[in-house]
Design an enzyme around this catalytic site. Structure first.
Site, PDB file in Angstrom:
ATOM      1  N   ALA A 108       6.237  -2.242  -1.508  1.00  0.00           N
ATOM      2  CA  ALA A 108       6.271  -1.233  -0.444  1.00  0.00           C
ATOM      3  C   ALA A 108       7.647  -0.590  -0.320  1.00  0.00           C
ATOM      4  O   ALA A 108       7.746   0.627  -0.081  1.00  0.00           O
ATOM      5  CB  ALA A 108       5.863  -1.873   0.883  1.00  0.00           C
ATOM      6  N   ASP A 128       1.374  -4.023   7.780  1.00  0.00           N
ATOM      7  CA  ASP A 128       0.585  -5.258   7.844  1.00  0.00           C
ATOM      8  C   ASP A 128       1.129  -6.228   6.802  1.00  0.00           C
ATOM      9  O   ASP A 128       0.497  -6.516   5.780  1.00  0.00           O
ATOM     10  CB  ASP A 128      -0.890  -4.934   7.585  1.00  0.00           C
ATOM     11  CG  ASP A 128      -1.792  -6.150   7.732  1.00  0.00           C
ATOM     12  OD1 ASP A 128      -1.357  -7.134   8.347  1.00  0.00           O
ATOM     13  OD2 ASP A 128      -2.926  -6.117   7.211  1.00  0.00           O
TER      14      ASP A 128
END
Length: 551
Positions: free
Chosen positions: A390, A408
């Protein structure tokens, strides 16, 4: 104790050169040059095996107990300390260098080769006993680090004695030759572990194979090259010892699959359907069919509980979807459950999921239990999955591309997650949000970890956001929480989750009046969760950064 000694006069013979001395020049079955080469080759292999044992302990300890920085520090510091003890202890074996080296290598092969299975067994079968057994895996880790370090430390002094007996050489030159072979062997072992042993054999079989190689090379070097230095009885004892070690390692290798299956059932129960080691983590799926609740474990941590995941994912997603939400980015969430909640909202045009582990995304799409739980979210044409870290993905993402970002991700106290809870990470997140966009972050448990939770809040604010903290209580032991993986700690897992809602203007956790009605979450429970979170506030905490993590 280090013994003082005076340097030998130039040209003086070595201490073993007297005719008939107990440590006289070696009588080799090969020429001295060949014998010297074989000893250095043995140093090379033994060094490679020693580093594999070291890395295997670090990797297994990090996998079983979490916090890779702490586990690596414990293993490396204890082993280096023990190597010094082993070097000093080996001085007493110099008169019996060949027999001593053979005994050390046989013992090291057994200890190092079986260390992974022993550590895994203690973790699996005693981890939930509690009491004095709760620290059993950590104590055993220190014990194996000490034992392995002592044996590795004893190798070089004994090899130094053996190589000097083949052909006399000044101490500096002999040390240089041994060190060169040792360091090159360490390089090969260090590269073989992550690129060959771990991906193709796994931790348990890889350690057993390394022990077998160690035993064969050590035994062959002594029994083949220095057998005339041993009495007949010593030769037979060494041969039997190495044969016994190889028999134990071979038997363990034959039984390793059954052992691993039994240990996994001891940890996760007998309902395990899927267990695989990806290039990122271990993924275990239990239940999820025939009415049994699904449980998803990632690296031993309960990440999804079918009995209680709805409370977590509704609280994570729905408050952030109040406002524009045509374009949504989910960081993590490869299980598809956050996407399921996002897709319930009308007006969603695109959902991008950035997941590190391709196998998690594949299971979310194809596994009957998990795909049913996420309502086949991956089959929706609006959902697009990217397999990438990410942090790296955000660095190349277009600016102002998303109305909502859902973070998340695993608990911030997990070492691998720390950079994903840094000020730099949230700065990148802010860049991809539209001016009116919202970010929601899973920030770990509130009640059990208020300092970590409020550090996340302070870090998000340091990136230029305004924040609204809130929490959600769970009916069962929490999931997606906690860096520790022992079964005992899993049963005492926090029963709440903490979230941080962030935007450029003051956000307020509430439900979209025009959106879908959550099945559990209400405006009243959101307000109660916000009040409970504010009651734990710790003011003045510094932000966490890449170079100074605070978790």
């Amino acid at each position: 104790m280090i013994e003082p000694h005076a340097p030998a006069p130039p040209g003086s013979p070595p201490h073993w050169s007297a005719p008939g001395g107990p440590g006289g020049p070696a009588r080799l079955p090969v020429r001295p040059g060949t014998g010297r080469f074989l000893v250095l080759a043995g140093v090379f292999v033994c060094a490679a095996c020693g580093l594999v044992y070291e890395l295997e302990l670090v990797a297994l300890a990090s996998y079983l107990m979490g916090d890779s920085v702490t586990q690596a520090s414990v293993v490396l510091s204890v082993m280096v300390f023990a190597m010094g003890i082993g070097s000093l202890a080996a001085k007493r074996l110099r008169g019996l260098a060949a027999a001593g080296f053979g005994a050390v290598e046989a013992t090291l092969a057994l200890v190092g080769g079986c260390s992974a299975m022993a550590l895994y067994a203690v973790f699996a079968w005693t981890g939930d006993w509690g009491g004095m057994w709760a620290s059993g895996p950590r104590c055993l880790l220190v014990a194996f680090s000490l034992a392995t370090g002592v044996l590795i430390g004893a190798e070089v002094p004994l090899l130094m004695e053996l190589i000097q007996r083949i052909r006399r050489q000044d101490a500096g030159g002999a040390v240089a030759d041994l060190s060169a072979a040792d360091y090159v062997g360490a390089l090969v072992g260090g590269l073989a572990f992550p690129f060959l042993l771990l991906p193709f054999l796994g931790q348990l079989t890889g350690a057993l194979l390394t022990g077998a190689v160690n035993a064969v090379v050590g035994g062959a070097l002594v029994l083949g090259l220095f057998r005339r230095d041993l009495t007949r009885r010593a030769r037979w004892l060494l041969l039997l010892a190495n044969g016994l070690v190889l028999a134990i390692l071979a038997s363990a290798a034959v039984l390793v699959d059954d052992f691993e299956r039994a240990a996994r059932q001891a940890m996760y129960g007998r309902d395990v359907r899927v267990a695989l080691q990806t290039g990122v983590q271990e993924v275990v799926l239990a239940g999820g069919t025939h009415g049994r609740p699904l449980a998803l474990f990632l690296d031993g941590r309960l990440r999804v509980s079918g009995r209680d995941e709805l409370r977590y994912h509704e609280a994570l997603v729905h408050p952030a979807m109040t406002g524009p939400h045509a374009r949504v980015l989910i960081l993590g969430g490869g299980d598809g459950l956050a996407a399921r909640e996002v897709l319930r909202h009308p007006g969603v045009d695109r959902v991008d999921i950035v997941e590190l582990d391709a196998e998690v995304a594949r299971l979310a799409r194809t596994d009957p239990g998990l795909s049913a739980l996420n309502r086949h979210a991956y089959g929706d044409p609006r959902v697009h999955v990217t397999v990438q870290d990410a942090f790296g993905w955000l660095r190349g993402a277009p600016p102002a591309a998303y109305d909502v970002v859902v973070s998340d991700l695993p608990d911030p106290r997990i070492t691998a997650s720390t950079k994903l809870y840094s000020q730099e990470f949230y700065g990148l997140t802010r860049r991809v949000l539209t001016p009116g966009g919202r970010l929601v972050v899973h920030a770990g448990p509130v009640a059990a970890g208020p300092r970590v939770y409020w550090t996340v809040d302070a870090t998000v604010r340091a990136a230029g956001f305004r924040t609204a903290p809130y929490g959600m209580k769970g009916r069962r032991a929490g999931f997606a929480a906690g860096p520790d993986r022992t079964p005992a700690d899993r049963s005492r897992a926090p029963r709440d989750w903490g979230f941080v809602l962030a935007a450029r203007t003051d956000p307020r956790p509430r439900l979209d009046p025009d959106g879908p009605r959550p099945r559990i979450l209400t405006d009243a429970s959101l307000a109660a969760g916000a009040r409970a979170a504010r009651g734990t506030r710790i003011a003045g905490l510094p932000a966490s950064t890449l170079v100074h993590p605070r978790y």
